[in-house]
Design a protein around this motif. Sequence first.
Motif, PDB file in Angstrom:
ATOM      1  N   GLY A   1       4.225 -39.790  22.106  1.00 16.14           N
ATOM      2  CA  GLY A   1       4.509 -39.045  23.489  1.00 16.14           C
ATOM      3  C   GLY A   1       3.786 -39.646  24.643  1.00 16.14           C
TER       4      GLY A   1
ATOM      5  N   THR B   1       8.956 -28.851  25.569  1.00 15.07           N
ATOM      6  CA  THR B   1      10.091 -29.088  26.101  1.00 15.07           C
ATOM      7  C   THR B   1      10.510 -27.937  26.654  1.00 15.07           C
ATOM      8  OG1 THR B   1      10.591 -30.920  24.547  1.00 15.07           O
ATOM      9  CG2 THR B   1      12.453 -29.968  25.681  1.00 15.07           C
TER      10      THR B   1
ATOM     11  N   GLU C   1       8.320 -43.076  11.980  1.00 15.76           N
ATOM     12  CA  GLU C   1       7.335 -43.526  10.934  1.00 15.76           C
ATOM     13  C   GLU C   1       7.031 -42.367   9.821  1.00 15.76           C
ATOM     14  OE1 GLU C   1       7.039 -44.241  14.064  1.00 15.76           O
ATOM     15  OE2 GLU C   1       7.452 -46.339  14.160  1.00 15.76           O
TER      16      GLU C   1
ATOM     17  N   ASN D   1       7.345 -42.230   5.886  1.00 18.20           N
ATOM     18  CA  ASN D   1       6.528 -41.726   5.055  1.00 18.20           C
ATOM     19  C   ASN D   1       7.025 -40.641   4.198  1.00 18.20           C
ATOM     20  OD1 ASN D   1       4.710 -43.450   6.201  1.00 18.20           O
ATOM     21  ND2 ASN D   1       3.538 -41.912   7.310  1.00 18.20           N
TER      22      ASN D   1
ATOM     23  N   GLY E   1      -0.647 -34.676  16.975  1.00 20.88           N
ATOM     24  CA  GLY E   1       0.939 -35.079  17.200  1.00 20.88           C
ATOM     25  C   GLY E   1       1.619 -35.242  15.816  1.00 20.88           C
ATOM     26  N   SER E   2       1.601 -36.351  15.339  1.00 20.51           N
ATOM     27  CA  SER E   2       1.863 -36.799  13.871  1.00 20.51           C
ATOM     28  C   SER E   2       1.221 -35.818  12.815  1.00 20.51           C
ATOM     29  CB  SER E   2       2.047 -38.208  13.755  1.00 20.51           C
ATOM     30  OG  SER E   2       2.761 -38.912  14.507  1.00 20.51           O
TER      31      SER E   2
ATOM     32  N   TRP F   1       3.406 -31.512  25.610  1.00 16.65           N
ATOM     33  CA  TRP F   1       5.124 -32.198  25.250  1.00 16.65           C
ATOM     34  C   TRP F   1       5.843 -30.727  25.141  1.00 16.65           C
ATOM     35  CZ3 TRP F   1       3.765 -36.473  26.658  1.00 16.65           C
ATOM     36  CH2 TRP F   1       2.517 -37.324  26.302  1.00 16.65           C
TER      37      TRP F   1
ATOM     38  N   PHE G   1       3.810 -26.281  19.346  1.00 18.26           N
ATOM     39  CA  PHE G   1       3.051 -26.790  18.057  1.00 18.26           C
ATOM     40  C   PHE G   1       2.316 -28.171  18.501  1.00 18.26           C
ATOM     41  CE2 PHE G   1       6.377 -25.964  14.544  1.00 18.26           C
ATOM     42  CZ  PHE G   1       6.293 -24.680  14.709  1.00 18.26           C
ATOM     43  N   SER G   2       2.740 -29.021  19.322  1.00 15.20           N
ATOM     44  CA  SER G   2       1.977 -30.247  19.424  1.00 15.20           C
ATOM     45  C   SER G   2       0.749 -30.108  20.349  1.00 15.20           C
ATOM     46  CB  SER G   2       2.838 -31.506  20.025  1.00 15.20           C
ATOM     47  OG  SER G   2       3.951 -31.764  19.315  1.00 15.20           O
TER      48      SER G   2
ATOM     49  N   GLN H   1       8.837 -24.522  22.101  1.00 16.60           N
ATOM     50  CA  GLN H   1       8.058 -24.562  21.178  1.00 16.60           C
ATOM     51  C   GLN H   1       6.481 -25.214  21.199  1.00 16.60           C
ATOM     52  OE1 GLN H   1       9.554 -28.202  18.942  1.00 16.60           O
ATOM     53  NE2 GLN H   1       8.665 -27.671  17.148  1.00 16.60           N
TER      54      GLN H   1
ATOM     55  N   GLN I   1       7.176 -46.759  21.346  1.00 12.53           N
ATOM     56  CA  GLN I   1       6.972 -46.253  20.042  1.00 12.53           C
ATOM     57  C   GLN I   1       5.614 -45.760  19.349  1.00 12.53           C
ATOM     58  OE1 GLN I   1       9.763 -44.974  18.416  1.00 12.53           O
ATOM     59  NE2 GLN I   1       8.822 -44.425  16.802  1.00 12.53           N
TER      60      GLN I   1
ATOM     61  N   ARG J   1      -6.729 -44.271  19.152  1.00  8.69           N
ATOM     62  CA  ARG J   1      -6.141 -43.067  18.770  1.00  8.69           C
ATOM     63  C   ARG J   1      -6.138 -42.588  17.284  1.00  8.69           C
ATOM     64  NH1 ARG J   1      -3.695 -38.135  20.307  1.00  8.69           N
ATOM     65  NH2 ARG J   1      -1.931 -37.867  19.083  1.00  8.69           N
TER      66      ARG J   1
ATOM     67  N   SER K   1       8.006 -38.420  14.016  1.00  7.80           N
ATOM     68  CA  SER K   1       8.305 -39.734  14.416  1.00  7.80           C
ATOM     69  C   SER K   1       8.992 -40.524  13.167  1.00  7.80           C
ATOM     70  CB  SER K   1       7.053 -40.399  14.927  1.00  7.80           C
ATOM     71  OG  SER K   1       6.361 -40.731  13.675  1.00  7.80           O
TER      72      SER K   1
END
Lengths: 362, 397
Positions: free
Chosen positions: A320, B161, B384, B388, B134-135, B159, B128-129, B126, A316, A246, B382
């Motif tokens: 997604g 929602t 993580e 950051n 994603g991130s 994704w 966006f992704s 929304q 995690q 990924r 996320s």
Amino acid sequence: MNFDLNSEQIQIQDSFARFFADGAKKHSRTLKNSSNNSSELCLAAAEMGILAMLFSEGNGGLYSSPTETMIAMEEIGKSLCNIPLTEIAYACRILDKSDDFVGKDELIASIISGEKTIAIAFDEFNNRSNGAIVKTNENNGVINGVKTNANAGFDYFLINAKMANGEIGIFLIKGDANGLHIKNYITHDTSAKCNLHFENVAAVKICTDAKIISYSADFATIALCYEATGMMRMLTNLTTEYLKTRNQFGVPLSSFQVLQHRAVDMLIETEQAFSIAIYASLLLDNSDVEARKIAVSNAKLRVNNAAKFVSQQAVQLHGGIGMTDEYIGAHYFKRLTLFCNMMGDNYFHLNRLNLEKDILEI
Amino acid sequence: MELEFTAEEMAFRDEVRNFIETEMPKDVAFKMANDRELEKQDFIKVHRKLYEKGWATAHWPKECGGADWTPVQRHIFGEEMQRASLPMPLEFNANMVGPVIAHFGSKEQKEKFLKPTASLEIWWCQGFSEPGAGSDLASLKTTAVRDGNEYVINGQKTWTTLGHFADWIFCLVRTDPNAKKQKGISFILVDMNTPGIEVRPIITVEGNHEVNEVFFDNVRVPAENLVGEENRGWDYAKFLLSNERFGIAKIGVAKQRMQRIKNYAQTPDANGEKLWDDALFRARFIQVASDIKALEITQLRILAKQQGHDSDAPDPLTSMLKIKGSELQQATTELLLEIAGKDGESPQIREIYKTGNQDFEWLDAVASSYFNNRKLSIYGGSNEIQHNILSKAIMGF
Ligand SMILES: Cc1cc2nc3c(=O)[nH]c(=O)nc-3n(C[C@H](O)[C@H](O)[C@H](O)COP(=O)(O)OP(=O)(O)OC[C@H]3O[C@@H](n4cnc5c(N)ncnc54)[C@H](O)[C@@H]3O)c2cc1C
């Protein structure tokens, strides 16, 4: 000291791996209907010799050590095969050591051949802690009460019930017995489960020896731990592969150090879980019962914690994708989650260790 | 230093509490309190009542239909709603696209969208992704190409929602393929009924339909639906995301769940024993409870700092709220799962036990909510990514 499988066991491992991953593909927990035709699956498993390994030679079986069963459990975990071998093993180990009763030899023979299926049904409502609640009772060979979370579609069940003298006995019940009402349902990990409602059901008492029952429970607990370690190994591998493939921010996710370390922690948890499961499996047949109990509770605790960490981090690190039912990792996650509450949760095993006075003699 | 709210703030809290008690639908609260999925009408019922009271978007500026609530008022309102197990006003409307239109939208957009957005006549989602973004959201590939008075959109969002409930979607799209990543992105509003849009469900781990894929195949959108300036969309998205982060902590939800956990743990089992009497369990419970208390104060400290500062700049400390808030909510679902034990294994459990006289209502969604809540540390940036942000903004790494 040697932690390697012998050549015969390696052969067994290869053939089990092929059987569960390929032969039993349509029983993968990733499939909604994976619990259909479970008796067919049990028959095929019996033909692989998996049920014979649970009975001693004197009973027509091939039992030599717990290791062979543990090998099977690990492959079940890896393949997500929807076979309740833990509950089957629990029943078979009791039956192997049980009192004599009319038809015992024939029953065992039919189980070894896969013609008939048997599993335990010990759970009751509220039964968080592995057998503490037994409201089901036996009086003059007649059972009343409710058992929960039994495996649906089995020919025989072993149940525990409180006898008139207040002690716990193990009773053999036919799945189609008069007065037995069954309610089926499916759990989050696609197991086919049922609740058994007993209304004056006739039963055969086969065992009242607490030592045999507790040995068999410990055996089943470690079997279940092996299934979990197989799952964790697969999840760790899946996650590692995913991080390598990924891309975000123009680089593979595996280039982020925090994710590398997290994956390494998953590996460490998995290896620790495997080590303690091996240790406990080697003490199962030990004559030192206290040592066995401590090892088993240590194992379930460690494996519970590892199961939680590894399954949560797998989700995690997938982002997604890890949240989708379509993704295979999600099914390991669900099974590992339910695993933590099976055969004693953390509270049960922490308390059991707390009661053992030699716990600190590591 | 002063821990207490002011007298006016206390009076405001009582007013909110009283309104919730008398006006809010009890059936929705019951579902939420048992971690069950809400239906579209449930959200609408709650949102509309709040709208009538002027509270659905009270944190918006007055001239845009808000009440200029202070950050503390907004906090109190959120706490009370969560304490009562009620869904917040639809976040896509109230905290995301509404404020963006209010701040950056044209006069026509404000007239057309603000009122129905506030009242939930328009349900927003929304967009966006994307599968590859994603991130790294700025790597998004969905394009919008200007063609006369329209933009033509092609690509895929994912994704999304509650996209299956939505009337409109706000999207980030690439309008300048040659500019550097963040520079060529625009913020555009799209009617979900436009030809060329297809919504496909994604089933999440617990088996529910909550998120979707949204495909765009030559979707023609009037150029006037572009918000603000072309290629400035990233700035608007950053503004929006900092709002989103703020809402995710939901300490009130964690507190409410702890209350339930305590109740269930104090209910005797069939042997008359209580998990609450197990010191090991209580130790776990108390650890989580003290962590929640600490986060509550952290949140109040951030609020107190914001109070009186009229700044739209995202506060990096909200990343801390997002990280701890999501972790603590997840911890509460874990505790619930431990109490339910094997009784929580099946999503059908309520049907099976419906003849019993015990309280089984809470059991069937316990595992589902544990599974589903893993999303909290993944979405909204996320955990993580929040680390950051803090690494750079606070630590200076
Ligand atoms: C239930 C749910 C609802 C959602 N709803 C919406 C919605 O309505 N609208 C919408 O637009 N989006 C929505 N999202 C998408 C969400 O915002 C993304 O899932 C999120 O941004 C993460 O992206 P990803 O899934 O592609 O994971 P990835 O970005 O691929 O991340 C995978 C893992 O890598 C980590 N990682 C990535 N980059 C770094 C880095 N630089 N350093 C360290 N770690 C890193 C991540 O933290 C994560 O653990 C939703 C997601 C979920 C699960």
